[in-house]
Scaffold this motif. Structure first.
Motif, short mmCIF file in Angstrom:
data_model
loop_
_atom_site.label_atom_id
_atom_site.label_comp_id
_atom_site.label_asym_id
_atom_site.label_seq_id
_atom_site.Cartn_x
_atom_site.Cartn_y
_atom_site.Cartn_z
N LYS A 115 -7.12 0.67 -11.61
CA LYS A 115 -7.57 0.54 -10.22
C LYS A 115 -9.05 0.18 -10.10
CE LYS A 115 -4.60 3.73 -7.68
NZ LYS A 115 -4.65 4.96 -6.87
N PHE A 116 -9.87 0.70 -11.01
CA PHE A 116 -11.32 0.56 -10.92
C PHE A 116 -11.88 0.07 -12.25
CE2 PHE A 116 -9.79 4.19 -8.38
CZ PHE A 116 -10.02 3.70 -7.11
N GLY A 169 -7.28 8.80 -7.82
CA GLY A 169 -8.36 7.95 -7.32
C GLY A 169 -8.50 7.85 -5.82
N ILE A 170 -7.89 8.75 -5.06
CA ILE A 170 -8.01 8.66 -3.60
C ILE A 170 -9.46 8.88 -3.15
CG2 ILE A 170 -7.37 11.08 -3.16
CD1 ILE A 170 -6.17 8.26 -0.99
N LYS A 214 -15.34 2.45 -0.87
CA LYS A 214 -15.32 1.92 0.49
C LYS A 214 -16.57 2.32 1.27
CE LYS A 214 -10.40 1.31 1.28
NZ LYS A 214 -9.20 1.78 1.98
N ARG A 245 -6.54 11.07 2.76
CA ARG A 245 -7.66 10.17 3.05
C ARG A 245 -8.72 10.88 3.88
NH1 ARG A 245 -6.33 5.83 0.70
NH2 ARG A 245 -4.29 4.88 0.75
N ASP A 271 1.60 6.62 -6.90
CA ASP A 271 0.53 7.54 -7.27
C ASP A 271 0.96 8.98 -7.05
OD1 ASP A 271 -0.96 5.30 -7.80
OD2 ASP A 271 -2.41 5.60 -6.18
N THR A 328 0.98 4.12 -2.90
CA THR A 328 0.77 5.54 -2.57
C THR A 328 1.92 6.39 -3.10
OG1 THR A 328 -0.52 4.97 -0.62
CG2 THR A 328 0.42 7.19 -0.68
N GLU A 331 -19.04 0.10 -7.87
CA GLU A 331 -18.08 0.58 -8.86
C GLU A 331 -18.74 0.86 -10.20
OE1 GLU A 331 -13.94 -1.09 -10.64
OE2 GLU A 331 -14.23 -1.34 -8.48
N THR A 366 -12.07 8.45 -5.17
CA THR A 366 -12.77 7.32 -5.79
C THR A 366 -12.75 6.11 -4.85
OG1 THR A 366 -11.88 8.13 -7.89
CG2 THR A 366 -12.94 5.96 -7.90
N GLU A 367 -11.59 5.82 -4.32
CA GLU A 367 -11.43 4.69 -3.39
C GLU A 367 -12.32 4.88 -2.16
OE1 GLU A 367 -7.88 2.95 -0.63
OE2 GLU A 367 -7.32 3.61 -2.65
N ARG A 375 0.83 -1.21 0.00
CA ARG A 375 0.00 0.00 0.00
C ARG A 375 0.87 1.26 0.00
NH1 ARG A 375 -4.83 1.42 4.28
NH2 ARG A 375 -5.24 3.48 3.44
#
Length: 194
Positions: free
Chosen positions: A92-93, A60-61, A68, A34, A11, A8, A73, A63-64, A4
């Protein structure tokens, strides 16, 4: 945890490279935190079948955080102008609807699809509206208004934390506003309704 952290860093490196290439388009030196992403994601529509339109998703932070928080999606439509960032989002998606395009053409981009999308339950925007003129921001706001369902939310953040309303929001009702201090720089998240 290490995987992770590496993702990060990767990205953030891509984001920084794109900012160096075009700072006006990217709008920030680093991706949103976040904390900011979670503050924006809490405003998902209550109807799980509603689409959510994300403008300027970057790496996409946000988006994630939306996924969650419970967004399916396949109900996400993301418009990203930068092809490299859009490619990262596709990876990622894979089930999301990632569109490479200009948010100011969102009306055409939503309708010019195999299954046209006439309305969305929320618009989650990370666009740097301060980088655009009042007229440009107002033009975008009118397109957001037209795309939103009757009780839909427009969620917008700005680094101008002392103002409740970002550019273009004059014709919307302010529903909620909060400063997110754990972001670099701190940001205000404002939620608007028609």
């Amino acid at each position: 945890m290490a995987k992770r952290l590496l993702a990060t860093l990767s990205d953030t490196t891509l984001f920084l490279q794109e900012w160096l290439g075009n700072p006006k388009r990217t709008g920030s030196v680093v991706p949103s935190s976040r904390h900011l992403a979670n503050a924006m994601a809490r405003w998902l529509p209550s109807n799980p079948d509603s689409y959510v339109l994300e403008l300027g998703p970057g790496t996409g932070i946000v988006t994630e955080a939306l996924i969650k928080k419970g967004l399916r999606e396949d109900r996400l439509i993301a418009i990203e102008k930068n092809p490299k960032l859009a490619s990262l989002l596709h990876e990622k998606f894979p089930r999301a609807n990632i569109i490479v395009g200009d948010a100011w053409h969102l009306d055409d981009l939503l309708l010019d699809r195999p299954q046209p999308i006439e309305s969305v339950g929320a618009v989650i925007s990370s666009l740097p509206l301060l980088n655009f003129s009042e007229e440009q921001a107002e033009s975008l706001a009118q397109k957001i208004r037209a795309a939103l369902e009757p009780q839909g939310n427009w969620v917008q953040f700005t680094y101008r934390i002392h103002k409740l309303r970002p550019r273009g929001a004059a014709s919307f009702k302010l529903h909620a506003s909060k400063v997110v201090w754990f972001n670099l720089p701190p940001a205000r998240v404002s939620v608007f309704r028609k």
